[in-house]
Design an enzyme around this catalytic site. Structure first.
Site, PDB file in Angstrom:
ATOM      1  N   GLY A 122      -5.635  -4.633  -2.637  1.00 18.45           N
ATOM      2  CA  GLY A 122      -4.712  -4.380  -3.743  1.00 18.45           C
ATOM      3  C   GLY A 122      -4.094  -2.998  -3.627  1.00 18.45           C
ATOM      4  N   LYS A 130     -12.867  -5.687  10.329  1.00 17.90           N
ATOM      5  CA  LYS A 130     -13.505  -4.610   9.562  1.00 17.90           C
ATOM      6  C   LYS A 130     -14.970  -4.453   9.989  1.00 17.90           C
ATOM      7  CE  LYS A 130     -10.453  -5.432   5.623  1.00 17.90           C
ATOM      8  NZ  LYS A 130     -10.236  -6.316   4.470  1.00 17.90           N
ATOM      9  N   GLU A 181      -2.831 -10.258   3.688  1.00 16.32           N
ATOM     10  CA  GLU A 181      -2.052  -9.653   4.766  1.00 16.32           C
ATOM     11  C   GLU A 181      -0.673 -10.310   4.820  1.00 16.32           C
ATOM     12  OE1 GLU A 181      -3.358  -7.079   6.851  1.00 16.32           O
ATOM     13  OE2 GLU A 181      -4.671  -7.209   5.144  1.00 16.32           O
ATOM     14  N   VAL A 212       0.825  -1.210   0.000  1.00 15.42           N
ATOM     15  CA  VAL A 212       0.000   0.000   0.000  1.00 15.42           C
ATOM     16  C   VAL A 212       0.863   1.265   0.000  1.00 15.42           C
ATOM     17  CG1 VAL A 212      -1.872   1.225   1.166  1.00 15.42           C
ATOM     18  CG2 VAL A 212      -1.815  -1.272   1.225  1.00 15.42           C
ATOM     19  N   GLY A 254     -10.910  -1.571   1.329  1.00 16.44           N
ATOM     20  CA  GLY A 254      -9.938  -1.017   0.374  1.00 16.44           C
ATOM     21  C   GLY A 254     -10.384   0.267  -0.281  1.00 16.44           C
ATOM     22  N   ARG A 266      11.921  -0.861   6.739  1.00 13.29           N
ATOM     23  CA  ARG A 266      12.883  -1.573   7.590  1.00 13.29           C
ATOM     24  C   ARG A 266      14.163  -1.810   6.833  1.00 13.29           C
ATOM     25  NH1 ARG A 266       9.034  -6.256   9.657  1.00 13.29           N
ATOM     26  NH2 ARG A 266       8.701  -6.237   7.428  1.00 13.29           N
TER      27      ARG A 266
HETATM   28  P1  NAP Z   1       3.229  -4.902   3.633  1.00 12.93           P
HETATM   29  O1  NAP Z   1       3.318  -5.058   2.168  1.00 12.93           O
HETATM   30  O2  NAP Z   1       3.603  -6.031   4.518  1.00 12.93           O
HETATM   31  O3  NAP Z   1       4.075  -3.604   4.023  1.00 12.93           O
HETATM   32  C1  NAP Z   1       4.415  -3.270   5.332  1.00 12.93           C
HETATM   33  C2  NAP Z   1       5.525  -2.239   5.303  1.00 12.93           C
HETATM   34  O4  NAP Z   1       5.819  -1.868   6.643  1.00 12.93           O
HETATM   35  C3  NAP Z   1       6.826  -2.715   4.663  1.00 12.93           C
HETATM   36  O5  NAP Z   1       7.332  -1.697   3.840  1.00 12.93           O
HETATM   37  C4  NAP Z   1       7.764  -2.914   5.864  1.00 12.93           C
HETATM   38  O6  NAP Z   1       9.125  -2.579   5.562  1.00 12.93           O
HETATM   39  C5  NAP Z   1       7.235  -1.855   6.803  1.00 12.93           C
HETATM   40  N1  NAP Z   1       7.492  -2.192   8.215  1.00 12.93           N
HETATM   41  C6  NAP Z   1       7.050  -3.253   8.904  1.00 12.93           C
HETATM   42  N2  NAP Z   1       7.490  -3.186  10.179  1.00 12.93           N
HETATM   43  C7  NAP Z   1       8.218  -2.047  10.253  1.00 12.93           C
HETATM   44  C8  NAP Z   1       8.954  -1.428  11.292  1.00 12.93           C
HETATM   45  N3  NAP Z   1       8.990  -1.956  12.514  1.00 12.93           N
HETATM   46  N4  NAP Z   1       9.587  -0.264  11.003  1.00 12.93           N
HETATM   47  C9  NAP Z   1       9.528   0.301   9.764  1.00 12.93           C
HETATM   48  N5  NAP Z   1       8.857  -0.249   8.745  1.00 12.93           N
HETATM   49  C10 NAP Z   1       8.220  -1.400   8.992  1.00 12.93           C
HETATM   50  O7  NAP Z   1       1.732  -4.501   4.052  1.00 12.93           O
HETATM   51  P2  NAP Z   1       0.606  -3.806   3.151  1.00 12.93           P
HETATM   52  O8  NAP Z   1      -0.098  -4.845   2.370  1.00 12.93           O
HETATM   53  O9  NAP Z   1       1.149  -2.631   2.471  1.00 12.93           O
HETATM   54  O10 NAP Z   1      -0.419  -3.359   4.299  1.00 12.93           O
HETATM   55  C11 NAP Z   1      -0.153  -2.251   5.122  1.00 12.93           C
HETATM   56  C12 NAP Z   1      -1.378  -2.006   6.003  1.00 12.93           C
HETATM   57  O11 NAP Z   1      -2.496  -1.731   5.144  1.00 12.93           O
HETATM   58  C13 NAP Z   1      -1.783  -3.199   6.852  1.00 12.93           C
HETATM   59  O12 NAP Z   1      -2.304  -2.740   8.066  1.00 12.93           O
HETATM   60  C14 NAP Z   1      -2.897  -3.859   6.037  1.00 12.93           C
HETATM   61  O13 NAP Z   1      -3.813  -4.573   6.840  1.00 12.93           O
HETATM   62  C15 NAP Z   1      -3.547  -2.659   5.415  1.00 12.93           C
HETATM   63  N6  NAP Z   1      -4.278  -2.886   4.169  1.00 12.93           N
HETATM   64  C16 NAP Z   1      -3.691  -3.585   3.145  1.00 12.93           C
HETATM   65  C17 NAP Z   1      -4.365  -3.743   1.952  1.00 12.93           C
HETATM   66  C18 NAP Z   1      -3.791  -4.519   0.806  1.00 12.93           C
HETATM   67  O14 NAP Z   1      -4.514  -4.754  -0.171  1.00 12.93           O
HETATM   68  N7  NAP Z   1      -2.523  -4.933   0.853  1.00 12.93           N
HETATM   69  C19 NAP Z   1      -5.647  -3.192   1.798  1.00 12.93           C
HETATM   70  C20 NAP Z   1      -6.217  -2.458   2.857  1.00 12.93           C
HETATM   71  C21 NAP Z   1      -5.505  -2.327   4.038  1.00 12.93           C
HETATM   72  P3  NAP Z   1       9.996  -3.487   4.556  1.00 12.93           P
HETATM   73  O15 NAP Z   1       9.365  -3.277   3.215  1.00 12.93           O
HETATM   74  O16 NAP Z   1      11.357  -2.903   4.606  1.00 12.93           O
HETATM   75  O17 NAP Z   1       9.875  -4.883   5.042  1.00 12.93           O
HETATM   76  N1  HSE Z   2      -5.961  -8.545   3.134  1.00 15.25           N
HETATM   77  C1  HSE Z   2      -7.077  -7.689   2.973  1.00 15.25           C
HETATM   78  C2  HSE Z   2      -8.089  -8.349   2.046  1.00 15.25           C
HETATM   79  C3  HSE Z   2      -6.628  -6.385   2.411  1.00 15.25           C
HETATM   80  O1  HSE Z   2      -7.751  -9.345   1.407  1.00 15.25           O
HETATM   81  O2  HSE Z   2      -9.215  -7.878   1.976  1.00 15.25           O
HETATM   82  C4  HSE Z   2      -7.694  -5.333   2.443  1.00 15.25           C
HETATM   83  O3  HSE Z   2      -7.966  -4.939   3.747  1.00 15.25           O
END
Ligand code: NAP
Ligand code: HSE
Length: 439
Positions: free
Chosen positions: A305, A208, A193, A17, A137, A48
């Site tokens: 996404g 949610k 996730e 994201v 989303g 990180r």
């Molecule tokens: P992700 O791809 O796992 O990204 C997490 C990011 O956080 C990575 O860049 C990671 O760094 C960084 N991170 C983790 N721990 C850290 C720390 N202690 N210090 C600094 N940076 C740290 O997750 P995502 O899919 O983007 O999701 C992020 C949030 O949005 C979550 O809460 C998720 O539930 C929510 N969300 C996701 C979606 C989706 O479709 N993916 C949709 C709605 C909501 P590195 O890259 O260096 O490892």
């Molecule tokens: N992992 C979550 C999903 C991302 O699949 O709906 C959106 O919150």
């Protein structure tokens, strides 16, 4: 926030994201300026691991592995917090708010568990938390429930809230694959996730639903107070049996007022094929909302996404920049009901049910099942048994065949009692599969 100097943004977490958010902020400077009335500048983006490739080109000096570079920078007005889970996200969020930053987050796990604490902390520091992306989303459901539906008492939410599960269910049926074969694709496509267990066991959808239900019904229901199950135990055979009956299996999150009580659950559910919610495929989410003034409304769109979620996050940044988010946030706690709406007991919740039994193909088995269900006052609507392929005989020589029963409306408690008795039948082989039906 001063209206003349650029609004400065810091992103914490540049995963799926965060990368999408950075891409919009960097590539659409003019568009965002027009919406806000001044420049919005991405000042820092925290990760990180600085060496990991990121699919976005950032100006020099923006990427950092030092979270304090955002927290301690007095010029950063808005922090976009995109680290998942509760630890260290909760502590980081508080430090950002205490440092005087408004916070945008997509982290539903954090808001579900610690939302009340964080909202109070934000108010104490006269800051705002904006969280459109935390539910469904790219669909503007928080704005819809929190602003646009404010004339209504919402009476019902029935929703697909997990894109990963919906993608997996869609692909299983399309490809005839097992659930475990499709999960990896959902991860690769950026829907899941970091720990996909939360997606497929129903936890993500339930988190949610807790957030939505609090907005809609003014009542915070902790995650462990209502039933939830996911798609991780589902077999392809149940999807095909449902299709044969003109239903589609969806992971449905439901919260509705029934006789003054709040019924809440998240579970795989058979949805009649011709309903809009049944036609919601892939990573799409759908929320069917009913309000006492507006009636029924449906919102549908990409629920997971990179760019869909980034769209909601950047909209929150824009809302903070123009002061809209602050107005909504400052009113939200006034919506809470005192006393809270009582929760409906699980055993009292009534549905029609789909039941699948693995039975030995021999005389009287049907009669035994029908007898037990009948004695528990459960009326049968239809029964399907396919002919056995004679390939899997038991030790007593009988083949095992699936038998599917659709019941009429019955309280869950009655069915649970009947199941306890059914499980004693030697002709039935576990598991007994039970799913509610939503016509
Ligand atoms: P992700 O791809 O796992 O990204 C997490 C990011 O956080 C990575 O860049 C990671 O760094 C960084 N991170 C983790 N721990 C850290 C720390 N202690 N210090 C600094 N940076 C740290 O997750 P995502 O899919 O983007 O999701 C992020 C949030 O949005 C979550 O809460 C998720 O539930 C929510 N969300 C996701 C979606 C989706 O479709 N993916 C949709 C709605 C909501 P590195 O890259 O260096 O490892
Ligand atoms: N992992 C979550 C999903 C991302 O699949 O709906 C959106 O919150």
């Amino acid at each position: 926030m001063s209206e003349s100097k650029p609004l400065q943004v810091g992103i914490i977490g540049m995963g799926t994201v965060g990368t999408g958010v950075a891409r919009i902020l960097v590539q659409h400077v003019d568009r965002i300026r027009r919406r806000v009335g001044r420049d919005v500048q991405l000042k820092r983006a925290t990760v990180r691991d600085l060496d990991k490739p990121r699919d976005v080109e950032l100006p020099p000096g923006v990427l950092t592995d030092d979270i304090d570079a955002v927290i301690d920078d007095p010029d950063i007005d808005v922090a976009v917090q995109l680290i998942g889970g509760t630890d260290p996200a909760r502590d980081i969020m508080k430090r950002l708010l205490a440092a005087g930053k408004h916070v945008v987050t997509a982290n539903k796990a954090l808001l579900c568990e610690f939302g009340d604490e964080l909202f109070e902390f934000a108010r104490k520091h006269d800051r705002t938390i904006a969280f459109e992306a935390a539910v469904a989303g790219g669909i503007p459901i928080i704005a819809t429930v929190g602003q646009s539906m404010s004339a209504n008492q919402i009476t019902s939410i029935e929703a697909i809230l997990n894109g990963t599960s919906n993608y997996i269910l869609t692909e299983m049926l399309k490809r005839g694959s097992a659930y475990s074969d499709v999960l990896g694709d959902a991860q690769r496509l950026g829907y899941a996730e970091a720990d996909p267990a939360m997606d497929v066991d129903g936890t993500d959808a339930a988190q949610k639903l807790v957030i939505l239900a609090q907005l809609a019904f003014g009542t915070k229901v902790p995650l462990d107070r209502f039933p939830r199950s996911g798609i991780d135990q589902l077999e392809l055979t149940d999807l095909t049996c449902a299709a044969e009956l003109n239903y589609v299996v969806k992971l449905l999150a439901t919260a509705r007022l029934v006789h003054g009580e709040l019924e809440m659950h998240v579970q795989p559910t058979l949805v009649k094929c011709d309903r809009l919610i049944a036609k919601t495929d892939g990573p799409f989410n759908m929320i069917a909302l009913e309000g006492d003034a507006v009636g029924k409304t449906w919102l549908s769109g990409p629920g997971a996404g990179q760019m869909a979620t980034a769209s909601a996050v950047v909209a929150d940044v824009v809302d903070l920049a123009v002061g809209r988010a602050q107005v909504t946030f400052s009113r939200l706690d006034l919506w809470n009901d005192h006393p809270p709406v009582p929760l409906c007991e699980e055993d009292k919740i009534a549905h029609r049910f789909y039941l699948r039994f693995n039975v030995e193909d021999r005389p009287h088995v049907f009669a035994d099942i029908a007898d037990i269900l009948g004695r528990h006052d459960i009326s049968l609507a239809s029964i399907i048994q396919h002919e056995s392929s004679e390939q899997q005989p038991t030790s007593n020589g009988a083949s095992i065949v699936p038998v599917v029963v659709m019941t009429h409306y019955t309280a869950q408690g009655k069915l649970r009692a009947a199941e306890a008795e059914l499980s004693q039948l030697t002709s039935l082989h576990p598991p007994i599969v039970r799913m509610p039906v939503s016509d």
